[in-house]
Design a protein around this motif. Structure first.
Motif, mmCIF file in Angstrom:
data_model
loop_
_atom_site.group_PDB
_atom_site.id
_atom_site.type_symbol
_atom_site.label_atom_id
_atom_site.label_comp_id
_atom_site.label_asym_id
_atom_site.label_seq_id
_atom_site.Cartn_x
_atom_site.Cartn_y
_atom_site.Cartn_z
ATOM 1 N N LEU A 217 0.834 -1.204 0.000
ATOM 2 C CA LEU A 217 0.000 0.000 0.000
ATOM 3 C C LEU A 217 0.869 1.254 0.000
ATOM 4 C CD1 LEU A 217 -2.670 1.522 0.148
ATOM 5 C CD2 LEU A 217 -2.656 1.158 2.623
ATOM 6 N N ASP A 218 1.904 1.275 0.834
ATOM 7 C CA ASP A 218 2.794 2.440 0.864
ATOM 8 C C ASP A 218 3.450 2.658 -0.507
ATOM 9 O OD1 ASP A 218 2.220 2.992 3.504
ATOM 10 O OD2 ASP A 218 3.914 1.828 4.271
ATOM 11 N N LYS A 219 3.879 1.572 -1.156
ATOM 12 C CA LYS A 219 4.483 1.679 -2.489
ATOM 13 C C LYS A 219 3.443 2.159 -3.507
ATOM 14 C CE LYS A 219 7.999 -1.835 -1.739
ATOM 15 N NZ LYS A 219 8.489 -3.166 -2.104
ATOM 16 N N PHE A 220 2.233 1.657 -3.380
ATOM 17 C CA PHE A 220 1.162 2.054 -4.296
ATOM 18 C C PHE A 220 0.875 3.547 -4.168
ATOM 19 C CE2 PHE A 220 -3.334 2.951 -5.065
ATOM 20 C CZ PHE A 220 -3.463 2.533 -6.377
ATOM 21 N N MET A 221 0.842 4.041 -2.931
ATOM 22 C CA MET A 221 0.561 5.470 -2.700
ATOM 23 C C MET A 221 1.620 6.340 -3.384
ATOM 24 S SD MET A 221 -2.179 5.688 -0.960
ATOM 25 C CE MET A 221 -3.219 4.734 0.105
ATOM 26 N N ASP A 222 2.880 5.946 -3.266
ATOM 27 C CA ASP A 222 3.955 6.694 -3.917
ATOM 28 C C ASP A 222 3.814 6.638 -5.441
ATOM 29 O OD1 ASP A 222 5.064 7.359 -1.458
ATOM 30 O OD2 ASP A 222 6.494 5.680 -1.492
ATOM 31 N N LYS A 223 3.552 5.443 -5.957
ATOM 32 C CA LYS A 223 3.389 5.247 -7.398
ATOM 33 C C LYS A 223 2.187 6.042 -7.916
ATOM 34 C CE LYS A 223 2.331 1.545 -10.643
ATOM 35 N NZ LYS A 223 2.003 0.132 -10.761
ATOM 36 N N PHE A 224 1.081 6.003 -7.190
ATOM 37 C CA PHE A 224 -0.128 6.724 -7.577
ATOM 38 C C PHE A 224 0.154 8.218 -7.687
ATOM 39 C CE2 PHE A 224 -4.132 8.909 -6.734
ATOM 40 C CZ PHE A 224 -5.036 8.214 -7.530
ATOM 41 N N LYS A 225 0.873 8.754 -6.697
ATOM 42 C CA LYS A 225 1.197 10.191 -6.685
ATOM 43 C C LYS A 225 2.076 10.563 -7.877
ATOM 44 C CE LYS A 225 2.939 13.842 -3.696
ATOM 45 N NZ LYS A 225 3.503 14.183 -2.392
ATOM 46 N N GLU B 63 2.322 8.926 -10.806
ATOM 47 C CA GLU B 63 1.619 8.730 -12.074
ATOM 48 C C GLU B 63 0.508 9.749 -12.303
ATOM 49 O OE1 GLU B 63 0.227 4.691 -12.135
ATOM 50 O OE2 GLU B 63 2.223 3.880 -12.520
ATOM 51 N N THR B 64 -0.192 10.121 -11.251
ATOM 52 C CA THR B 64 -1.371 10.982 -11.418
ATOM 53 C C THR B 64 -1.124 12.426 -11.016
ATOM 54 O OG1 THR B 64 -2.222 10.559 -9.191
ATOM 55 C CG2 THR B 64 -2.921 9.037 -10.952
ATOM 56 N N LYS B 65 -0.002 12.687 -10.352
ATOM 57 C CA LYS B 65 0.304 14.017 -9.813
ATOM 58 C C LYS B 65 -0.696 14.428 -8.728
ATOM 59 C CE LYS B 65 3.554 14.668 -12.955
ATOM 60 N NZ LYS B 65 4.358 13.483 -13.017
ATOM 61 N N HIS B 66 -1.398 13.453 -8.156
ATOM 62 C CA HIS B 66 -2.350 13.681 -7.063
ATOM 63 C C HIS B 66 -2.096 12.668 -5.965
ATOM 64 C CE1 HIS B 66 -4.620 15.276 -10.568
ATOM 65 N NE2 HIS B 66 -4.925 16.223 -9.703
ATOM 66 N N GLU B 67 -2.478 13.037 -4.775
ATOM 67 C CA GLU B 67 -2.451 12.080 -3.681
ATOM 68 C C GLU B 67 -3.855 11.514 -3.514
ATOM 69 O OE1 GLU B 67 -0.566 13.165 -0.030
ATOM 70 O OE2 GLU B 67 0.803 14.529 -1.036
ATOM 71 N N VAL B 68 -3.928 10.280 -2.994
ATOM 72 C CA VAL B 68 -5.253 9.752 -2.700
ATOM 73 C C VAL B 68 -5.818 10.543 -1.521
ATOM 74 C CG1 VAL B 68 -4.762 7.426 -3.555
ATOM 75 C CG2 VAL B 68 -4.385 7.932 -1.162
ATOM 76 N N ASN B 69 -7.133 10.695 -1.486
ATOM 77 C CA ASN B 69 -7.732 11.429 -0.370
ATOM 78 C C ASN B 69 -7.896 10.492 0.827
ATOM 79 O OD1 ASN B 69 -10.266 10.032 -0.569
ATOM 80 N ND2 ASN B 69 -10.903 11.442 -2.185
ATOM 81 N N ASP B 70 -8.312 11.027 1.953
ATOM 82 C CA ASP B 70 -8.423 10.233 3.181
ATOM 83 C C ASP B 70 -9.373 9.052 3.019
ATOM 84 O OD1 ASP B 70 -6.631 11.914 4.430
ATOM 85 O OD2 ASP B 70 -8.180 13.082 5.478
ATOM 86 N N GLY B 71 -10.508 9.260 2.355
ATOM 87 C CA GLY B 71 -11.472 8.181 2.149
ATOM 88 C C GLY B 71 -10.911 7.062 1.295
ATOM 89 N N GLN B 72 -10.182 7.433 0.237
ATOM 90 C CA GLN B 72 -9.553 6.434 -0.623
ATOM 91 C C GLN B 72 -8.478 5.660 0.146
ATOM 92 O OE1 GLN B 72 -8.333 9.295 -3.536
ATOM 93 N NE2 GLN B 72 -9.917 8.661 -5.005
ATOM 94 N N GLU B 73 -7.690 6.376 0.932
ATOM 95 C CA GLU B 73 -6.641 5.708 1.701
ATOM 96 C C GLU B 73 -7.252 4.768 2.746
ATOM 97 O OE1 GLU B 73 -2.654 6.527 4.399
ATOM 98 O OE2 GLU B 73 -3.564 8.204 3.295
ATOM 99 N N ASP B 74 -8.308 5.206 3.410
ATOM 100 C CA ASP B 74 -8.984 4.335 4.383
ATOM 101 C C ASP B 74 -9.511 3.071 3.706
ATOM 102 O OD1 ASP B 74 -8.482 6.171 6.383
ATOM 103 O OD2 ASP B 74 -10.530 6.987 6.410
ATOM 104 N N ALA B 75 -10.088 3.234 2.524
ATOM 105 C CA ALA B 75 -10.619 2.082 1.799
ATOM 106 C C ALA B 75 -9.483 1.145 1.383
ATOM 107 C CB ALA B 75 -11.421 2.539 0.584
ATOM 108 N N CYS B 76 -8.361 1.705 0.938
ATOM 109 C CA CYS B 76 -7.204 0.879 0.571
ATOM 110 C C CYS B 76 -6.666 0.121 1.789
ATOM 111 C CB CYS B 76 -6.103 1.738 -0.046
ATOM 112 S SG CYS B 76 -6.457 2.321 -1.714
#
Length: 188
Positions: free
Chosen positions: A108-116, A118-131
């Protein structure tokens, strides 16, 4: 027109929106002498749309929150959930579950970095909680949210990457054409 716009949908429609749609259709079909007659006609049409004898699998069913969807959509969602529950019954030892959860949180930590990146955005709190819920869950996780909240682009994409990393097959199910296309584009 009514069948095209109301019965030919795979989404949920609120009762208020259903009544608005019907009002738009009915307002030009007859001369109503008062609002009560108009309201009664809308109620009659809703009863017709809910009747499976008349509408078949396109009949509207009302969910517990008061919204409506087609009977076929409801049946398909129910079958999908039943299949997922039966698939989730495979049991592992508590130690296997604990080690997998730990591995998943690292993923998950690696995915969050990769997501940021690739998309130039961070996941929001709700998305992170769901992940995190997906990473920690031992059996079955159901994620429900409004359209456009990032379920497919973040949570489901993470779940797919996590399960693939754990050697599992990933299947995306959707009664929505657009969501099915998004799942396909996301490699799910």
């Amino acid at each position: 027109w009514m069948k095209k716009n109301i019965s030919n949908t795979n989404v949920y429609i609120s009762e208020a929106d259903l009544r608005k749609e019907l009002a738009m259709v009915l307002r030009f079909t007859a001369n109503y002498t008062n609002y009560e007659d108009f309201k009664n006609e809308i109620n009659k049409k809703i009863e017709v749309l809910k009747n499976p004898i008349i509408c078949g699998k396109n009949a509207l069913v009302q969910s517990s929150d008061g919204s409506y969807t087609k009977l076929i959509t409801y049946e398909n969602e129910k079958k999908a959930i039943e299949n997922l529950i039966s698939l989730s019954k495979e049991r592992r030892s508590e130690e296997e579950v604990r080690l997998e959860e730990k591995k998943n949180l690292v993923l998950l930590d690696k995915f969050m970095d990769k997501f940021k990146k690739e998309t130039k955005h961070e996941v929001n709190d709700g998305q992170e909680d769901a992940c995190r819920l997906v990473a920690k869950n031992k059996d079955l996780t159901v994620i429900v949210g409004d359209a456009g909240t990032g379920k497919t682009t973040s949570v489901i994409k993470f779940a797919a990457e996590m399960h693939k990393a754990n050697g599992s097959k990933v299947f995306g199910l959707s009664t929505q054409t657009l969501t099915a296309q998004a799942l396909d584009e996301g490699g799910i």
